[in-house]
Scaffold this active site. Sequence first.
Site, PDB file in Angstrom:
ATOM      1  CG  ASP A  54      -0.114  -0.610   2.221  1.00 28.09           C
ATOM      2  OD1 ASP A  54      -0.910  -0.959   3.300  1.00 28.09           O
ATOM      3  OD2 ASP A  54       0.909  -0.135   2.837  1.00 28.09           O
ATOM      4  CG  ASP A  56       0.237   3.816   4.323  1.00 25.01           C
ATOM      5  OD1 ASP A  56       0.083   3.726   3.939  1.00 25.01           O
ATOM      6  OD2 ASP A  56       1.246   2.849   5.231  1.00 25.01           O
ATOM      7  CG  ASP A 133       8.021   0.538  13.080  1.00 33.50           C
ATOM      8  OD1 ASP A 133       8.253   1.153  11.902  1.00 33.50           O
ATOM      9  OD2 ASP A 133       6.862  -1.016  13.048  1.00 33.50           O
TER      10      ASP A 133
HETATM   11  P1  ATP Z   1       3.899  -2.991   5.488  1.00 26.77           P
HETATM   12  O1  ATP Z   1       4.092  -3.644   4.198  1.00 26.77           O
HETATM   13  O2  ATP Z   1       3.134  -4.535   6.410  1.00 26.77           O
HETATM   14  O3  ATP Z   1       1.918  -2.660   4.939  1.00 26.77           O
HETATM   15  P2  ATP Z   1       4.228  -1.292   6.429  1.00 26.77           P
HETATM   16  O4  ATP Z   1       6.078  -0.371   7.042  1.00 26.77           O
HETATM   17  O5  ATP Z   1       3.421   0.345   5.188  1.00 26.77           O
HETATM   18  O6  ATP Z   1       4.675  -2.517   6.201  1.00 26.77           O
HETATM   19  P3  ATP Z   1       2.586  -0.257   7.867  1.00 26.77           P
HETATM   20  O7  ATP Z   1       1.545  -1.071   8.866  1.00 26.77           O
HETATM   21  O8  ATP Z   1       1.229  -0.484   7.360  1.00 26.77           O
HETATM   22  O9  ATP Z   1       3.850  -1.079   7.888  1.00 26.77           O
HETATM   23  O10 ATP Z   1       2.758   1.151   8.668  1.00 26.77           O
HETATM   24  C1  ATP Z   1       2.689   2.332   7.674  1.00 26.77           C
HETATM   25  C2  ATP Z   1       3.913   3.238   8.650  1.00 26.77           C
HETATM   26  O11 ATP Z   1       3.686   3.108   9.991  1.00 26.77           O
HETATM   27  C3  ATP Z   1       5.510   1.898   9.309  1.00 26.77           C
HETATM   28  O12 ATP Z   1       6.029   2.151   7.559  1.00 26.77           O
HETATM   29  C4  ATP Z   1       5.893   2.882   9.917  1.00 26.77           C
HETATM   30  O13 ATP Z   1       6.127   4.234   9.528  1.00 26.77           O
HETATM   31  C5  ATP Z   1       4.864   3.251  10.523  1.00 26.77           C
HETATM   32  N1  ATP Z   1       4.188   2.511  11.564  1.00 26.77           N
HETATM   33  C6  ATP Z   1       3.702   1.637  11.999  1.00 26.77           C
HETATM   34  N2  ATP Z   1       2.870   0.859  12.896  1.00 26.77           N
HETATM   35  C7  ATP Z   1       3.546   1.428  13.415  1.00 26.77           C
HETATM   36  C8  ATP Z   1       4.197   1.143  15.534  1.00 26.77           C
HETATM   37  N3  ATP Z   1       4.031   0.404  15.660  1.00 26.77           N
HETATM   38  N4  ATP Z   1       4.856   1.909  15.751  1.00 26.77           N
HETATM   39  C9  ATP Z   1       5.749   3.294  14.474  1.00 26.77           C
HETATM   40  N5  ATP Z   1       5.421   3.354  13.357  1.00 26.77           N
HETATM   41  C10 ATP Z   1       4.408   2.827  12.751  1.00 26.77           C
HETATM   42 MG    MG Z   2       2.116  -0.361   4.419  1.00 27.55          MG
END
Ligand code: ATP
Ligand code: MG
Length: 431
Positions: A54, A56, A133
């Site tokens: 996705d 963001d 994170d």
């Molecule tokens: P995925 O490929 O699973 O979507 P992602 O890195 O995009 O991985 P998401 O859960 O979609 O993860 O979250 C988007 C962003 O928000 C992360 O890349 C991170 O920067 C931040 N984030 C998400 N969850 C947390 C958390 N629990 N604590 C701190 N930052 C977070």
């Molecule tokens: Mg994501």
Amino acid sequence: MQPLIIDRSQHTVSRKNIAPEALRVLYRLHEAGFTAYLAGGGVRDLLLGRTPKDFDIATSAHPNQVKRLFRNCRLIGRRFRLAHVFFPDIIIEVSTFRAHVPADSAQRVTTKEGMIVRDNVFGTPPEDALRRDFTVNALFYDIADYSLVDYVGGLKDLDARLLRVIGDPRVRFQEDPVRMLRAVRFAASLDFTIEETARQAILDMKEHLAQASRERLHEEMLKIFFCGRAEAVLQGLFDTDLFAVLFPEVAAWLDGAGGEAGRDWMRRALRQVDKWKAAGLRPGESLLWALLFGPYFEARSADPGLANLSRTAARARTAHDQLLNPSHRVQIPRNVARGTADILAAQAVFPRTQGKGPRRFAARHVFKDAFVFFKFSARARGENEELVKWWSDFLGGLRDPAPEPPAPAPEAPQRGGVASPSDETSGTSII
Ligand code: ATP
Ligand code: MG
């Protein structure tokens, strides 16, 4: 705070790999005078040459300002307000830059264990990078000049394939223990190494995971199962012992009678799920739990209290009760547990190949998943080969001689439905 800025000519992130809808949102925010970055996993995955799940967006616009710019926008979230911009095939998540609120701040509400309950405080881009994170999850792609903006050393860690927590891992895991699970998932799915102090912190703090909400852990488990490297994540959960925090009774069984054979079965189940994922298929959740915990349910169904039931019925009942077992930290929905029980109960029907039974059975809703489970178990245990063949031939004979339906669409989350392995028409490789 001065970020490292990588000019567009010096990096590999290309607009042609970014969903056009995400670009539209970025441009519109930028044209309205706001800072607009592609952020999070999207940037990380583009840099790794992977297809992002996705896109963001992080912006200086406040949620209400975002809402005013997009007709197709809804504000969601209690802990932090996010804007979702809806397009026919995809939802773009837009969040306002937020600050990491220090533990002693009155603006942050935490539990007595130090877990964050609410931290909706707007911030600057560097603050927004620092509240994330892992360093590789905190990179920004700036739509204003197509540069990369790195406040946390994420690019260096990305090159070294190192998953590094931003700040002190102990503090960050205490704030949000789910980050430990995310660390294990990202390390396995990206093929990264968890940086040593973070790895040690996970080993020391794994019990904190039990404080996270059971619903959130359920969501996180689904992300794990469908990340494409579920087998490797499971191994990470075994290695860190996080598995035992999530499913204490399954872990106790694995440490005793279940043993290495029990672990092998579970790895094999998730290897199958990974294969499906690679083929663009995704099993329903009920089937998934049946596959993963089949032998565990079987072992637990030897309970003398269930002696009045047939073996299959006892296993189905046990599956239902164990999936809802409150000592497990993952909240599995009741209808999912019921579905798993149905799949297991239906296993008793496969030996009955006489008369009209098979035709009726094949027409039942549960049949497809039940047959996937039957084939998987037969293969894993090296048994029932004849029956699998009988049913495959029988189903072949049932098929309408009309042209085959088109093969399942490739999996593309947020772009319509995903085919399940039981709908799979092309046959062979899947089980
Ligand atoms: P995925 O490929 O699973 O979507 P992602 O890195 O995009 O991985 P998401 O859960 O979609 O993860 O979250 C988007 C962003 O928000 C992360 O890349 C991170 O920067 C931040 N984030 C998400 N969850 C947390 C958390 N629990 N604590 C701190 N930052 C977070
Ligand atoms: Mg994501």
